[in-house]
Design a protein around this motif. Sequence first.
Motif, PDB file in Angstrom:
ATOM      1  N   ARG B 226      39.915  75.143  94.797  1.00 23.20           N
ATOM      2  CA  ARG B 226      38.906  74.233  95.330  1.00 23.20           C
ATOM      3  C   ARG B 226      39.683  72.779  95.346  1.00 23.20           C
ATOM      4  O   ARG B 226      40.365  72.581  94.632  1.00 23.20           O
ATOM      5  N   PRO B 227      39.172  71.983  96.514  1.00 19.26           N
ATOM      6  CA  PRO B 227      39.676  70.713  96.294  1.00 19.26           C
ATOM      7  C   PRO B 227      39.207  69.747  95.216  1.00 19.26           C
ATOM      8  O   PRO B 227      37.939  69.952  94.907  1.00 19.26           O
ATOM      9  N   GLY B 228      39.551  68.972  94.821  1.00 19.90           N
ATOM     10  CA  GLY B 228      38.790  68.005  93.920  1.00 19.90           C
ATOM     11  C   GLY B 228      39.740  66.711  93.570  1.00 19.90           C
ATOM     12  O   GLY B 228      40.906  66.835  94.194  1.00 19.90           O
ATOM     13  N   ALA B 229      39.564  65.900  92.667  1.00 17.91           N
ATOM     14  CA  ALA B 229      40.242  64.885  92.287  1.00 17.91           C
ATOM     15  C   ALA B 229      40.594  64.745  90.750  1.00 17.91           C
ATOM     16  O   ALA B 229      39.871  64.094  89.915  1.00 17.91           O
ATOM     17  N   PRO B 230      41.576  65.446  90.051  1.00 23.57           N
ATOM     18  CA  PRO B 230      41.861  65.563  88.816  1.00 23.57           C
ATOM     19  C   PRO B 230      42.339  64.321  88.346  1.00 23.57           C
ATOM     20  O   PRO B 230      41.946  63.772  87.067  1.00 23.57           O
ATOM     21  N   GLY B 231      42.909  63.329  89.316  1.00 17.63           N
ATOM     22  CA  GLY B 231      43.431  62.161  88.892  1.00 17.63           C
ATOM     23  C   GLY B 231      42.145  61.150  88.342  1.00 17.63           C
ATOM     24  O   GLY B 231      42.187  60.476  87.555  1.00 17.63           O
ATOM     25  N   LEU B 232      41.042  61.220  89.298  1.00 19.51           N
ATOM     26  CA  LEU B 232      40.084  60.588  88.870  1.00 19.51           C
ATOM     27  C   LEU B 232      39.473  60.986  87.384  1.00 19.51           C
ATOM     28  O   LEU B 232      38.758  59.919  86.813  1.00 19.51           O
ATOM     29  N   TRP B 233      39.282  62.274  87.118  1.00 15.47           N
ATOM     30  CA  TRP B 233      38.782  62.794  85.634  1.00 15.47           C
ATOM     31  C   TRP B 233      39.763  62.077  84.638  1.00 15.47           C
ATOM     32  O   TRP B 233      39.392  61.302  83.661  1.00 15.47           O
ATOM     33  N   GLY B 234      40.991  61.907  84.868  1.00 17.01           N
ATOM     34  CA  GLY B 234      42.107  61.554  83.937  1.00 17.01           C
ATOM     35  C   GLY B 234      41.699  60.031  83.865  1.00 17.01           C
ATOM     36  O   GLY B 234      41.560  59.574  82.507  1.00 17.01           O
ATOM     37  N   PHE B 235      41.685  59.348  84.923  1.00 20.81           N
ATOM     38  CA  PHE B 235      41.297  57.898  84.879  1.00 20.81           C
ATOM     39  C   PHE B 235      40.103  57.680  84.154  1.00 20.81           C
ATOM     40  O   PHE B 235      39.816  56.408  83.318  1.00 20.81           O
ATOM     41  N   GLY B 236      39.050  58.318  84.457  1.00 18.81           N
ATOM     42  CA  GLY B 236      37.702  58.142  83.816  1.00 18.81           C
ATOM     43  C   GLY B 236      37.793  58.342  82.433  1.00 18.81           C
ATOM     44  O   GLY B 236      37.244  57.396  81.776  1.00 18.81           O
ATOM     45  N   VAL B 237      38.568  59.136  81.868  1.00 23.10           N
ATOM     46  CA  VAL B 237      38.785  59.390  80.300  1.00 23.10           C
ATOM     47  C   VAL B 237      39.368  58.094  79.793  1.00 23.10           C
ATOM     48  O   VAL B 237      38.820  57.533  78.892  1.00 23.10           O
TER      49      VAL B 237
END
Lengths: 417, 407
Positions: B226-237
């Motif tokens: 699926r498409p998604g934004a893993p970078g955003l998750w990392g930055f969020g943490v």
Amino acid sequence: MADVPAETRTKPYGGEVLPPPTVRVGPLRWLRENLFSSWWNSALTVGALALLYVVGKGVLTWAVTEANWAVIPASLKLLLVGFYPEEELGRVWAVLYGTVVLLGLSAGLWGGLLREAAVLLGAGVGVLLGGLLLAGWGERGLLGGLLLLLLGGAVVGGWLRARAPVLLLRWGKRVVGGGWLLLPIGAVLLLRGVPGGELWAEVPVARWGGLLLTFSLAVVSIVLCFPLGVLLALGRQSSLPVIRWTCIVYIEIVRGVPLVTVLFMASLMLPLFLPSGWEINKVLRAIAAFTLFTAAYVAENVRGGLQSVPKGQIEAAQALGLGPVLTTLLVVLPQALRAVIPANVGQFIALFKDTSLVFIVPLLDFLGIALDVLENPKWGGPAREMLLFVALVYWFFTYFMSHMSRKLERALGVGER
Amino acid sequence: MRGFLRRAHERFLRPLLRSLAGVFAPLLKALRNVRVLRALVQGVFLTLLGLLVYWLYTNYRENTEDLRFGYDFFSTTAGFTLSEGIPHDRTDPNWKLFLAGVVNTLRVIGVGIVLASLLGLIAGVARLSRNWLIQRIATVYVETIRNTPLLVQLFFWYTATFLQLPPVRQAVELPGAIFLSQRGLVLPRPYLTEGASLWGTFLWIGLVLGIFVYLARRVHLKRVDRPGAPGLWGFGVLALFAVAGWVAAPVPPVAWEVAELGRFNFRGGMQLSPEFAALLLGLVVYTGAFIAEIVRGGILAVSKGQREAALALGLTGYQTLRRVILPQALRVIVPPVTSQYLNLAKNSSLAVAIGYPDLFNVANTIINKTGREVEMILVIMASYLSLSLLTSLFMNWYNRRIRLVER
């Protein structure tokens, strides 16, 4: 689909195909659509208006009350021709007159883009110098003569095109074309004069300056760098590895370093690497640097053109029995060069702007002499006025060239055929 | 007599001619061989080139009899200082001053590229704005700046703007403790307080966890395709931990040092010299105008149908921009923007005109002091060539990442 006449189109409901209705937009509707279509757009508009008001008010107040514009008419001669002797200025006028006659004739003979160029240039020069700055009536008369000659040339050329017999027209075109080719050489010879000549005294290039020097540098460098660039491009496409690699190394090195370095090298190192007897004046050094530098960029543009020539063209030429040299000269180059005219005009515009870098050498070109005038304590350093004027003049010529180049691109239909 | 001549001809001349032909015929035949011809042409070319280089070299040797080519002057004492740059003094060797110049150049290029990209992006989008006024302003900006020489603009910013500002004592204060004066631009400088160590620990933990979350998300997304934004998750943490650490610290870990007006000049804060500020402004404004045109062209190059198709598929406006328009526009934009970055790097050498001590300027001073033109020119060219090479290597890598993967 676009060039199918309206009559032959299929008519879906039997009736005529009407053109789409023209919408007349009133000023209020225009405002709403273009400036206040959403709250975000309205905010942008208001913000931009406020900014424009503050900046515009500041600039206008400064320009009218504080600015000391007197420095420009007072140093106009310096700005235009530098230290070219006053009594020899007739030669500069002669070159201008020659150019203008040629431009007028070409405008009449060929029409189209050349006519537009003539109109724009005439109007621009007229407004820039005649209306705004020149106080002396003598210069105004000379400028008026310039415009008259432009018009006269155009009328004569137009008459030739419309009325004259074909033979006369053909010869007229040849003469004018030849005139354009001879103009740079003739102009340099006339402006420089003959050493020890009585009537035609020598004016050493060291005394040239201002806009005259800027134009001389640009024109001579453009004329010289183009053939060199084409040769380099051909060399880069050559199948002989030694020649190809020499050209690649040259092009990549020159494109990797700033023009300032090349100029610096020409002004410092050229004398070191030539026999001690050879005297090379600064103008020639600068021209050498501009030529060597721009040739590398022209070569890359031309390479793009060479690659755009379909392979079938070359194979067809070979099938017809043309050798490699003739194939290149008669088949490949004409198509390649036509495709890269706009890119090369862009390069020449950049070169025209870059002539201002000759402060490195150092030479007093248009910008250089303007900065020099600012050093004079008499004026108290009106840097803004002077630099704005310099920028305006550069802008006029550069914008003119890029405008014409865009038109030329459209007229040639590059990329559309 | 005739008989003698004929005999002589038959006895000597004909054999002679025949043997000569025997020698030359293969040569003539070889000349018609493409391989030989190619070798010959290249040989002649190489010889001529060698002769030219040799001629230049002998001239150089004659013109510089007592000077020997060499770089020993690099380690002798410089005897001059720069107006700004990494710490140095008069007794430092020449190479250290040159290094300071290189660092100064890198400073301008680095900041310049970032700011010029931002300005270019904004102006490029503004040129396509549906707001008539904004679009006009952007057009005027682009057409004015692109059509005047950079050098004129640099002098305008330096001589006609920064040097005309009020003296230090009457410095103009802008909101946010920014001061503008003849001495340049003074900004508040961030510095670390005692709270910084605790905050630093939090940041480290956040960074490690962030990378972990990013990788985990990526693997997961790959598995479910699926498409998604893993970078955003990392930055969020990472951001979560940064905020938590900030709150947990006894005093705010980063504070701003505001400049104070001393007796002669500002003390503290981040001080940008007028030369640096003018050069940076000139380069950013100039390059920004060129980048704006490229951005505009890139956006226009994405066909209208793509946007309409994306919207028809039910993508939101942001998704359309992020997943459809930008990836296609970037492919068109990146190569010409790379050459604009290279131009910015090369144009930074115009610093010499307004007296900013960049690498070219410092090298120029060293030449004046030591008279080693050829050696220094080679160093200058090598520096710019490696700068250009590094920039284009990076941009080529980026270009490969974003290019369209063809079938």
